[in-house]
Design a protein around this motif. Structure first.
Motif, PDB file in Angstrom:
ATOM      1  N   LEU A 179     -21.116  -1.738  -1.867  1.00 32.17           N
ATOM      2  CA  LEU A 179     -20.189  -0.461  -1.249  1.00 32.17           C
ATOM      3  C   LEU A 179     -20.377   1.027  -1.864  1.00 32.17           C
ATOM      4  O   LEU A 179     -20.648   1.769  -0.969  1.00 32.17           O
ATOM      5  CB  LEU A 179     -18.823  -0.952  -1.652  1.00 32.17           C
ATOM      6  CG  LEU A 179     -18.295  -2.185  -0.965  1.00 32.17           C
ATOM      7  CD1 LEU A 179     -17.071  -2.700  -1.395  1.00 32.17           C
ATOM      8  CD2 LEU A 179     -18.478  -1.942   0.781  1.00 32.17           C
ATOM      9  N   ARG A 276     -16.451   8.578  -5.495  1.00 27.83           N
ATOM     10  CA  ARG A 276     -16.116   7.184  -4.750  1.00 27.83           C
ATOM     11  C   ARG A 276     -15.450   6.622  -6.106  1.00 27.83           C
ATOM     12  O   ARG A 276     -15.761   6.544  -7.269  1.00 27.83           O
ATOM     13  CB  ARG A 276     -17.328   6.584  -4.438  1.00 27.83           C
ATOM     14  CG  ARG A 276     -17.657   7.277  -3.159  1.00 27.83           C
ATOM     15  CD  ARG A 276     -16.894   6.919  -1.981  1.00 27.83           C
ATOM     16  NE  ARG A 276     -17.454   7.674  -0.807  1.00 27.83           N
ATOM     17  CZ  ARG A 276     -16.741   8.160  -0.075  1.00 27.83           C
ATOM     18  NH1 ARG A 276     -15.503   8.378  -0.013  1.00 27.83           N
ATOM     19  NH2 ARG A 276     -17.297   8.884   1.180  1.00 27.83           N
ATOM     20  N   HIS A 296     -11.218   4.237  -2.878  1.00 24.19           N
ATOM     21  CA  HIS A 296     -11.960   3.993  -1.731  1.00 24.19           C
ATOM     22  C   HIS A 296     -12.119   2.726  -1.398  1.00 24.19           C
ATOM     23  O   HIS A 296     -11.886   2.271  -0.185  1.00 24.19           O
ATOM     24  CB  HIS A 296     -13.196   4.852  -1.529  1.00 24.19           C
ATOM     25  CG  HIS A 296     -13.143   6.307  -1.871  1.00 24.19           C
ATOM     26  ND1 HIS A 296     -13.141   6.673  -3.225  1.00 24.19           N
ATOM     27  CD2 HIS A 296     -12.860   7.341  -0.954  1.00 24.19           C
ATOM     28  CE1 HIS A 296     -12.949   8.173  -3.097  1.00 24.19           C
ATOM     29  NE2 HIS A 296     -12.674   8.335  -1.758  1.00 24.19           N
ATOM     30  N   PHE A 297     -12.490   1.632  -2.259  1.00 23.70           N
ATOM     31  CA  PHE A 297     -12.602   0.401  -1.666  1.00 23.70           C
ATOM     32  C   PHE A 297     -11.729  -0.290  -3.189  1.00 23.70           C
ATOM     33  O   PHE A 297     -12.022  -0.214  -4.137  1.00 23.70           O
ATOM     34  CB  PHE A 297     -13.832  -0.042  -1.934  1.00 23.70           C
ATOM     35  CG  PHE A 297     -14.722   0.474  -0.728  1.00 23.70           C
ATOM     36  CD1 PHE A 297     -14.669  -0.035   0.641  1.00 23.70           C
ATOM     37  CD2 PHE A 297     -15.524   1.386  -0.972  1.00 23.70           C
ATOM     38  CE1 PHE A 297     -15.284   0.288   1.503  1.00 23.70           C
ATOM     39  CE2 PHE A 297     -16.217   1.915   0.181  1.00 23.70           C
ATOM     40  CZ  PHE A 297     -16.161   1.447   1.558  1.00 23.70           C
ATOM     41  N   ASP A 333     -12.869 -10.182  -0.651  1.00 21.80           N
ATOM     42  CA  ASP A 333     -12.227  -9.221   0.302  1.00 21.80           C
ATOM     43  C   ASP A 333     -12.523  -7.683   0.209  1.00 21.80           C
ATOM     44  O   ASP A 333     -12.091  -7.197  -1.138  1.00 21.80           O
ATOM     45  CB  ASP A 333     -10.800  -9.598   0.509  1.00 21.80           C
ATOM     46  CG  ASP A 333     -10.516 -11.073   0.948  1.00 21.80           C
ATOM     47  OD1 ASP A 333     -11.250 -11.082   1.864  1.00 21.80           O
ATOM     48  OD2 ASP A 333      -9.467 -11.543   0.668  1.00 21.80           O
ATOM     49  N   ILE A 334     -12.954  -7.047   1.060  1.00 16.38           N
ATOM     50  CA  ILE A 334     -13.092  -5.639   0.949  1.00 16.38           C
ATOM     51  C   ILE A 334     -11.963  -5.144   1.573  1.00 16.38           C
ATOM     52  O   ILE A 334     -11.742  -5.279   2.781  1.00 16.38           O
ATOM     53  CB  ILE A 334     -14.271  -5.180   1.700  1.00 16.38           C
ATOM     54  CG1 ILE A 334     -15.629  -5.923   1.205  1.00 16.38           C
ATOM     55  CG2 ILE A 334     -14.550  -3.550   1.529  1.00 16.38           C
ATOM     56  CD1 ILE A 334     -16.719  -5.629   1.988  1.00 16.38           C
ATOM     57  N   VAL A 335     -11.244  -4.005   0.713  1.00 12.76           N
ATOM     58  CA  VAL A 335     -10.033  -3.668   1.287  1.00 12.76           C
ATOM     59  C   VAL A 335     -10.265  -1.920   1.265  1.00 12.76           C
ATOM     60  O   VAL A 335     -10.483  -1.395   0.382  1.00 12.76           O
ATOM     61  CB  VAL A 335      -8.775  -3.848   0.574  1.00 12.76           C
ATOM     62  CG1 VAL A 335      -7.509  -3.691   1.172  1.00 12.76           C
ATOM     63  CG2 VAL A 335      -8.640  -5.666   0.704  1.00 12.76           C
ATOM     64  N   THR A 336      -9.696  -1.625   2.165  1.00 12.24           N
ATOM     65  CA  THR A 336      -9.761   0.074   2.279  1.00 12.24           C
ATOM     66  C   THR A 336      -8.362   0.522   2.866  1.00 12.24           C
ATOM     67  O   THR A 336      -7.404  -0.574   3.256  1.00 12.24           O
ATOM     68  CB  THR A 336     -10.752   0.655   3.509  1.00 12.24           C
ATOM     69  OG1 THR A 336     -10.257   0.377   4.558  1.00 12.24           O
ATOM     70  CG2 THR A 336     -12.075  -0.144   3.027  1.00 12.24           C
ATOM     71  N   GLN A 337      -8.004   1.793   2.915  1.00 11.98           N
ATOM     72  CA  GLN A 337      -7.009   2.176   3.630  1.00 11.98           C
ATOM     73  C   GLN A 337      -6.621   1.757   4.865  1.00 11.98           C
ATOM     74  O   GLN A 337      -5.390   1.435   5.331  1.00 11.98           O
ATOM     75  CB  GLN A 337      -7.332   3.740   3.973  1.00 11.98           C
ATOM     76  CG  GLN A 337      -6.991   4.735   3.084  1.00 11.98           C
ATOM     77  CD  GLN A 337      -7.138   6.090   3.522  1.00 11.98           C
ATOM     78  OE1 GLN A 337      -8.123   6.437   4.555  1.00 11.98           O
ATOM     79  NE2 GLN A 337      -6.461   7.147   3.025  1.00 11.98           N
TER      80      GLN A 337
END
Lengths: 351, 351
Positions: A179, A276, A296-297, A333-337
């Motif tokens: 990422l 980042r 960001h992530f 799990d990739i989590v963003t806004q």
DNA sequence: AGGTTGTGCGTGTACGTTAACGCAATCTCT
DNA sequence: AGAGATTGCGTTAACGTACACGCACAACCT
């Protein structure tokens, strides 16, 4: 549906005998045992789990050995939520759960708790081996051979655990690297901010990140550590150093859930460049800054689901006697806004 | 545990009477009904689901109305996997499932299938309203009031469905925009490649993407469409146009599972600039190119889990009579090279 | 008055499995 | 040889709920 009665009829015995064969309670001749077993195999008999739980007199006791819930570690609380969910679903099957919490920072507390575990009459044990050394030496060796145990959160390589439920830490570090490279310009410096150097888990994440970035870019990596995670002052002074020592800083990867310290720092220092920020775990603080765009992530590890699956692994092995996979890996799990709302535990209706 | 017998004793009636009250079978005086109901409430009686399913004579029939599995749409196959998983788990509770597949491109086929649904004696219906117009007008209106139905994949706003299981399409477009902006330089052109303009789902994704990018950057957006998704030639010629008409192209967002066409194209044209490719769904083709690095992000929608949850929603409403949430939103899974392995259906041990 | 229909309940069996109990027949020990 | 233990079964009452059946009594009809 093939029942025990059908088997009894075909074998020319009573249901009591079939039951004794199935449960290996003895008092059945070799000849009869063989005959019954063969018929069971032939008819592919599967016991009716409803009737079983309904008429069983015994209640199964599962123990949970893990650090007590503490404000600085959200993880355990969520794990308990999942464990309790499983408990609710399984109590109709006469499953009971008892907790053996201990102060996660005290070996003595752990040893005391583990002794209580050994004295309790348990049919299964779910545990998080947080204090690697101690666990291995003091406890796991002493677990009776007939007590199945499952690890979650982290594992001990040589142990004879039934299953491990958790993430591949190295891979989750790789993912952070992935990422990071996708969201920077592939030039400049990346900082790894890590802590708790004795934690196998966390050092694996760091290693994964470093390996990924080294292999896929020419960016330089610098590692900073803050030993005492709880100490905010130390943490902030380390951040001072990070920003003053690296003028081409592109991003920071925090190997733990303390990512929000970085976000907090950035919030107070508007003059700093856009970098980042990537970290782990959906704690309230982290989520807050993720939504604000200062993180960001985040990489989530589904603590509730780990607890839930842990109890179910025991249930399947002990009660239904289904095979249980030695590893149950949690997704990274990739989590963003933009997708955070669907990963928050109060939202997730995991079954 | 409070049982029906206990209630009978306290109410001074027999278990038969209590049973009649609980199931509203009539033949109980108003006075007795009231007394029994009150005691049930006081003791917070919860029926034992094991005993229930064991002694029930009736088997519940759930229908599944959705397009037949076809090679060009992986989604349905995965949904069936989840449905079958739920089926296996619930058949002990005397749940049976019958499928009503139809050719997804033919209205006639759909109407025929839907008529068969109406003629079948069902206790619940799970369906994917793929042909919005037709569904709304022809079918949903004719569903008997006492037949609960659940939508998955997509929904119909005004319908009286028990629940909807699926993604927020607009938000998943937003997420694609979010990922695109995080992984590009915030300058230049982005292309949306879309198709099937009549699909509500897909146009929502497009809209979400556009809105997000417009709000958070100054990048210009150009929309290209390929009406006939199956037609490879058309698709490739559109890609020719995209690359020749946009010299500052930064990324392509494909609103459907056909993302792999773009990857294929890029693979054949080494001279083309490095652009970001983002799309939907973990089809075999997409996964292949994701692993090769030609697709950067895929957004997964857990088709198996949707099917699984759909059946369970019906079960909970019809059998256990638990409340079922009107929306069960699927997480927007972000999948990259580095975490794909944990999202593939054969890997996921979702319970 | 005699028959039919409906109401308001209780009884009993079934679902498939567990597990306690009982009872011969055999074996073991003094 | 006789007492006690062990082996190898069968029988049966649970577990909690569903549901068919039956019975008494009242209401209604002719």
């Amino acid at each position: 549906m093939v029942t025990i009665k059908e088997i009894a009829k075909r074998a020319g015995v009573s249901v009591g005998t079939v039951d004794r064969v199935i449960h290996d309670r003895g008092r059945v001749s070799k000849a009869t045992t063989g005959r019954v077993k063969q018929i069971i195999a032939e008819l592919d008999y599967k016991p009716n789990i409803l009737a079983r739980s309904l008429s069983r007199l015994k209640t199964f006791q599962f123990g949970v050995l893990m650090p007590q819930v503490s404000p600085d570690n959200h993880y355990w609380e969520l794990a308990i939520q999942g464990i309790e969910k499983a408990h609710q679903e399984l109590k109709i099957h006469k499953i009971n759960i008892s907790y053996f919490p201990y102060d996660g920072y005290s070996e003595k507390a752990f040893i005391e708790a583990s002794n209580r575990v050994l004295q309790a009459k348990l049919d299964g044990l779910l545990m998080a081996p947080t204090i690697y050394k101690t666990f291995d030496d003091e406890f796991v060796q002493r677990i009776p051979r007939n007590l199945p145990y499952v690890f979650f959160n982290s594992t001990i390589p040589a142990a004879k655990n039934l299953s491990y439920i958790g993430q591949d830490s190295y891979q989750s570090g790789m993912l952070a690297g992935n990422l990071m490279l996708m969201s920077t310009h592939l030039q400049g410096t990346l900082v790894i901010l890590t802590m708790l150097h004795d934690d196998y888990h966390i050092s694996k994440r760091q290693q994964g990140f470093e390996d990924y970035v080294r292999k896929n870019s020419n960016m330089s990596i610098k590692v900073y550590g803050a030993m005492r995670a709880e100490d905010r002052e130390t943490f902030l002074s380390v951040l001072d150093r990070i920003f003053s020592e690296n003028d081409d800083l592109q991003g920071i990867y925090v190997t733990t859930a303390l990512t929000y310290y970085v976000a907090e720092y950035l919030q107070c220092h508007h003059e700093l460049p856009r970098i980042r920020v990537i970290g782990h775990d959906l704690t309230d603080e982290n989520v807050k800054y993720l939504k604000q765009g200062l993180i960001h992530f985040l990489i989530g590890q589904r603590p509730e689901y780990q607890g839930y699956q842990g109890i179910y692994a025991l249930y399947r092995h002990v009660v239904t006697q289904e095979p249980v996979p030695p590893y149950i890996m949690m997704p990274l799990d990739i989590v963003t806004q933009a997708n955070i709302d669907y990963y928050l535990p109060h939202y997730v209706e995991f079954i």
